[in-house]
Design a protein around this motif. Structure first.
Motif, PDB file in Angstrom:
ATOM      1  N   TYR A 141      41.943  51.150  26.771  1.00 48.84           N
ATOM      2  CA  TYR A 141      42.596  52.025  27.751  1.00 48.84           C
ATOM      3  C   TYR A 141      43.208  51.141  28.829  1.00 48.84           C
ATOM      4  O   TYR A 141      42.514  50.576  29.678  1.00 48.84           O
ATOM      5  N   PRO A 143      44.898  51.343  31.687  1.00 45.33           N
ATOM      6  CA  PRO A 143      44.663  51.438  33.135  1.00 45.33           C
ATOM      7  C   PRO A 143      43.350  50.796  33.583  1.00 45.33           C
ATOM      8  O   PRO A 143      43.267  50.268  34.695  1.00 45.33           O
ATOM      9  N   ARG A 146      44.124  47.185  33.879  1.00 40.12           N
ATOM     10  CA  ARG A 146      45.059  46.935  34.982  1.00 40.12           C
ATOM     11  C   ARG A 146      44.335  46.850  36.315  1.00 40.12           C
ATOM     12  O   ARG A 146      44.715  46.062  37.194  1.00 40.12           O
TER      13      ARG A 146
END
Length: 253
Positions: A141, A143, A146
């Motif tokens: 995933y 995000p 990030r």
């Protein structure tokens, strides 16, 4: 909700050091809030399992529980597993409500705790030849990955290091060898590994092993574990449920 037990849910690990670190964190939470019923639970691989803990909360006469996921980002466990166990507990016990707080990240207290661990390991914030790798588990995933990269980029801006980059133990790039190459290109001659982990375990050990394979005598920061900022954050997530319904996406209503 003021008397609802706080059910803190961690991932779980076969490594006993991981569960010990989670217990230490929650013992610190209990010391900070002795009036609060704080219960430890795990999604997998460690006991007690979250399903059993929620059943026990109900059987002890509570009509409500609040799950606080001890997860650093909105990856699979936060988006799928936690809402599932909450919904299943409500189906098993009609009239019993399980509310779900937000995961621990993103929050400045996480970045602060990880940086404190680096400094406690002996890192100098003014070392222009130091390359810092902020190591996380890694996720499919994007995000969630990030978030770690953004913290590392902020560290690079705020400190006089040669550079700071994220690296991941699994499921995402860059890995530690790639991060070391990047930092060497930026002039790093010494290296430190920051920990975007709550507890020791297989993945942190993998990161540490790769670091020792790549560089000589890297400075290794401890996981965040029972850092006071984490204690504050866990209690904040619990308190926030009183003000905002079901902060975790996908939580049962």
């Amino acid at each position: 909700m003021s008397d609802a037990p706080l059910v803190a849910v961690a991932h779980g690990s076969r490594d006993p050091r991981s569960a010990a670190a989670i217990h230490a964190l929650l013992n610190a939470v209990r010391a900070e809030r002795p009036d609060l019923d704080v219960r430890t639970a795990f999604l997998d691989l460690s006991d007690p399992r979250v399903e059993d803990v929620l059943d026990a909360v109900h059987d002890h006469g509570h009509s409500e529980a609040v799950i606080v996921p001890l997860l650093l980002g909105h990856a699979f466990h936060a988006r799928v597993d936690v809402p599932r166990v909450a919904s299943e507990a409500e189906r098993r016990h009609p009239g019993f409500r399980v509310r779900t707080a937000g995961v621990l990240g993103p929050d400045q207290r996480l970045a602060g705790a990880a940086r404190d661990r680096l400094l406690q390991a002996g890192v100098d914030s003014d070392d222009p030849e130091l390359g810092v790798i902020l190591a996380g588990a890694g996720s499919s995933y994007a995000p969630a990955n990030r978030l770690v990269s953004e913290v590392a980029a902020r560290w690079e801006r705020e400190n006089s290091w040669a550079g700071a980059v994220a690296a991941f133990a699994a499921a995402a790039e860059p890995d530690v060898p790639a991060a070391v190459r990047t930092l060497r290109e930026r002039g790093a001659r010494r290296f430190a590994i920051g920990s975007w982990f709550l507890a020791p375990g297989l993945l942190p050990d993998r990161v540490i092993g790769h670091a020792h394979d790549q560089v000589r005598d890297p400075t290794i920061a401890e996981p965040m574990a029972d850092h006071p900022r984490l204690v504050e954050l866990v209690l904040q997530r619990y308190t926030d449920v009183d003000r905002t319904e079901d902060l975790l996406p996908g939580s049962p209503r």
